[in-house]
Design a protein around this motif. Structure first.
Motif, PDB file in Angstrom:
ATOM      1  N   THR A   1       0.813  -1.210   0.000  1.00 12.70           N
ATOM      2  CA  THR A   1       0.000   0.000   0.000  1.00 12.70           C
ATOM      3  C   THR A   1       0.850   1.264   0.000  1.00 12.70           C
ATOM      4  O   THR A   1       0.483   2.263  -0.624  1.00 12.70           O
ATOM      5  CB  THR A   1      -0.959   0.000   1.207  1.00 12.70           C
ATOM      6  N   ALA A   2       1.984   1.251   0.686  1.00 14.72           N
ATOM      7  CA  ALA A   2       2.882   2.407   0.660  1.00 14.72           C
ATOM      8  C   ALA A   2       3.353   2.688  -0.764  1.00 14.72           C
ATOM      9  O   ALA A   2       3.362   3.847  -1.226  1.00 14.72           O
ATOM     10  CB  ALA A   2       4.074   2.171   1.589  1.00 14.72           C
ATOM     11  N   ASN A   3       3.729   1.649  -1.477  1.00 18.14           N
ATOM     12  CA  ASN A   3       4.160   1.820  -2.861  1.00 18.14           C
ATOM     13  C   ASN A   3       2.997   2.253  -3.749  1.00 18.14           C
ATOM     14  O   ASN A   3       3.149   3.098  -4.639  1.00 18.14           O
ATOM     15  CB  ASN A   3       4.762   0.520  -3.395  1.00 18.14           C
ATOM     16  N   LEU A   4       1.825   1.654  -3.524  1.00 19.14           N
ATOM     17  CA  LEU A   4       0.652   1.986  -4.330  1.00 19.14           C
ATOM     18  C   LEU A   4       0.272   3.453  -4.169  1.00 19.14           C
ATOM     19  O   LEU A   4      -0.006   4.151  -5.149  1.00 19.14           O
ATOM     20  CB  LEU A   4      -0.517   1.073  -3.933  1.00 19.14           C
ATOM     21  N   LEU A   5       0.242   3.931  -2.932  1.00 18.02           N
ATOM     22  CA  LEU A   5      -0.073   5.339  -2.681  1.00 18.02           C
ATOM     23  C   LEU A   5       0.892   6.265  -3.418  1.00 18.02           C
ATOM     24  O   LEU A   5       0.472   7.214  -4.101  1.00 18.02           O
ATOM     25  CB  LEU A   5      -0.002   5.618  -1.185  1.00 18.02           C
TER      26      LEU A   5
ATOM     27  N   ALA B   1      -8.266   4.746 -10.917  1.00 20.46           N
ATOM     28  CA  ALA B   1      -6.877   5.187 -11.018  1.00 20.46           C
ATOM     29  C   ALA B   1      -5.953   4.222 -10.293  1.00 20.46           C
ATOM     30  O   ALA B   1      -4.832   3.942 -10.740  1.00 20.46           O
ATOM     31  CB  ALA B   1      -6.733   6.598 -10.434  1.00 20.46           C
ATOM     32  N   VAL B   2      -6.415   3.704  -9.165  1.00 28.20           N
ATOM     33  CA  VAL B   2      -5.637   2.727  -8.405  1.00 28.20           C
ATOM     34  C   VAL B   2      -5.421   1.469  -9.241  1.00 28.20           C
ATOM     35  O   VAL B   2      -4.309   0.919  -9.296  1.00 28.20           O
ATOM     36  CB  VAL B   2      -6.334   2.395  -7.074  1.00 28.20           C
TER      37      VAL B   2
ATOM     38  N   GLN C   1      -8.474   0.570 -17.952  1.00 29.76           N
ATOM     39  CA  GLN C   1      -9.616   0.841 -17.084  1.00 29.76           C
ATOM     40  C   GLN C   1     -10.645  -0.285 -17.174  1.00 29.76           C
ATOM     41  O   GLN C   1     -11.068  -0.687 -18.250  1.00 29.76           O
ATOM     42  CB  GLN C   1     -10.256   2.166 -17.486  1.00 29.76           C
ATOM     43  N   GLY C   2     -11.040  -0.815 -16.011  1.00 25.47           N
ATOM     44  CA  GLY C   2     -12.027  -1.885 -15.957  1.00 25.47           C
ATOM     45  C   GLY C   2     -11.440  -3.278 -16.073  1.00 25.47           C
ATOM     46  O   GLY C   2     -12.149  -4.272 -15.922  1.00 25.47           O
TER      47      GLY C   2
END
Length: 494
Positions: free
Chosen positions: A266-270, A297-298, A355-356
């Protein structure tokens, strides 16, 4: 060269030497490319060279020149993680560990050493351990956690909002996931800079990785002992009280597994989502214009810059074949998430919008698929949304080419993300947020859009700590449900 002659762990066949002039010369023993050190400073480029030279599964060298197979293809990675009859994560069957090639001081020992966790188990034992983890995760109050994510985001932003500048890695993305996970575990007192740095360090394969791992494990064992004596309504207590009857060692090791995986990912994802928002005008325009939501976007980021580049590791339970290569019993295979996500057979155009499409490899698959991925998504969704609401004018504080990464086999971590913005006053993290007036509707159904980020209305509803939200009448956009409906979904934990 035949695929069999390239077997990196063969004990009875010599590895064929590369022909004169081959770019493999000067790399490592047998001409194999290294996945560490100065020769692999850009692992993305190394993966593409391996793909060009060997195809979707390639021989390579881990730290201390330990031979492994690097799985590069999307389909081959899916086959690897979804074939428990062929491949296991039980490190005790690794032939190079059994014959002494892998030493006790290997920097990846925190990953290599067998532990009593579901990731290293299979069959009935895997079901027993995994059921306990899934059971404990199912007790998490998602509505309450989303409120805690928002409050923590507001607290972190309060620490730098008056300065007009910040580093969103060291001051935000490195801290939000750990604060949230410590809250879930019922150990908020352990959240501090040292714990954050230890969690970061143990995955890097550095000289201090073993000591950092021990620091984290010791804290989790203390927590386990306390909750065994005095259970509470938290994740740890539910894990202890599950009918699977985990031992203290099993509990603490699973806490480490969940904590580190959720934190690091999650740190990297943020950091990655925020970087793209700040550096890609088209990405930010789609987000601001409503063509893309923060959760979408995530997902795009999970394709382009997965939080974990690889998962170490899987092992062949028998002689088999994968991607045209002869894999011997006991061989080690690295689950290549990052190279699999850019496999040209599934993504011929890397600039295409995904997307999707959730078929990325970011959360694995098969029996060992990440059980806490929804928590990670929630932290990223709420955290990014709340940050952009507080700092709608945030801009990158340096040239894009000046951004630096620290890369290891495990992940590619943004070192810093400097930003600037107009200084903002601190906010009471417990106060009800101000809901902006919704735009008036003109004849014909057209709407005057306010000059704010599209995340503001969503986050304003999602940050209400208690009581009923302010009802706002608004025409429902074609692509998204209204604010109140989205609030109800959030309130129910969806």
């Amino acid at each position: 060269m035949t695929s069999e002659s390239l077997s990196p762990t063969s004990t009875d066949d010599p590895v064929a030497a590369p022909p004169p002039g081959c770019p493999a010369h000067g790399t490592g023993p047998g001409g194999l490319r290294r996945l560490y050190g100065p020769e692999a400073e850009d692992l993305g480029a190394v993966y593409e060279r391996l793909r060009a030279e060997h195809g979707p599964v390639a021989p390579a060298l881990l730290h201390q020149d330990v031979p492994v197979w690097m799985v590069l293809g999307h389909g081959e990675n899916m086959q690897l993680v979804r074939s428990p009859h062929q491949f296991t994560r039980d490190t005790r069957v690794w032939n190079k560990l059994l014959d002494g090639t892998v030493k006790a001081d290997h920097p990846y020992m925190p990953h290599i050493a067998w532990q009593p966790i579901c990731s290293h188990a299979e069959g009935d034992e895997h079901l027993r351990l995994r059921s306990a983890v899934n059971g404990a995760i199912s007790t998490i109050d998602h509505r309450g956690i989303r409120r805690h994510i928002n409050r923590t985001t507001q607290h972190l932003v309060n620490q730098f909002c008056e300065a007009g500048k910040a580093d969103l890695v060291s001051q935000f993305s490195d801290h939000l996931p750990m604060a949230v996970m410590c809250e879930i575990f019922g150990m908020p007192e352990e959240y501090n800079d040292r714990y954050v740095q230890a969690a970061r360090d143990l995955l890097k394969g550095t000289e201090t990785a073993i000591a950092s791992n021990q620091y984290v494990v010791d804290a989790l064992m203390r927590l386990t002992v306390r909750r065994r004596a005095e259970p509470k309504d938290d994740f740890v207590s539910h894990l202890i009280l599950h009918p699977a009857r985990l031992t203290d060692e099993e509990v603490s090791e699973h806490l480490r597994l969940v904590l580190i995986a959720a934190y690091e990912a999650t740190a990297n994802l943020l950091a990655n989502v925020l970087r793209v928002v700040l550096t890609d005008p088209r990405f930010r325009a789609r987000l601001n214009g409503g063509q893309m939501t923060v959760p979408e976007a995530v997902e795009q980021s999970l394709w382009d810059e997965p939080p974990f580049s690889t998962v170490f590791a899987y092992f062949a339970k028998q002689d088999t074949e994968l991607g045209g290569q002869r894999i011997r019993k006991g061989d080690c295979l690295v689950n290549g998430i990052a190279p699999g996500n850019v496999d040209p057979r599934v993504r011929p155009d890397l600039k295409a919008n995904m997307q999707g499409n959730r078929s990325h490899l970011a959360f694995g698959g098969g029996p060992h698929e990440c059980p806490g991925q929804d928590i990670g998504r929630a932290i990223a969704d709420v955290g990014v949304d709340a940050l952009l609401m507080r700092l709608p004018d945030v801009q990158l504080g340096c040239e894009e080419h000046e951004l630096r990464w620290r890369e290891s086999l495990s992940n590619r971590h943004l070192v810093e993300l400097p930003v600037t913005f107009v200084p903002k006053p601190q906010q009471d993290v417990k106060a009800r947020p101000t809901v902006h007036p919704m735009p008036r509707q003109r004849p014909g159904g057209q709407v005057d859009l306010p000059q704010t980020t599209t995340t503001e209305a969503t986050t304003a509803a999602s940050t209400v700590p208690s009581g009923e939200p302010t009802r706002v009448q608004t025409p429902e956009p074609a692509r998204r449900p209204g604010v109140f409906r989205r609030f109800l979904r959030w309130w129910s934990g969806n």
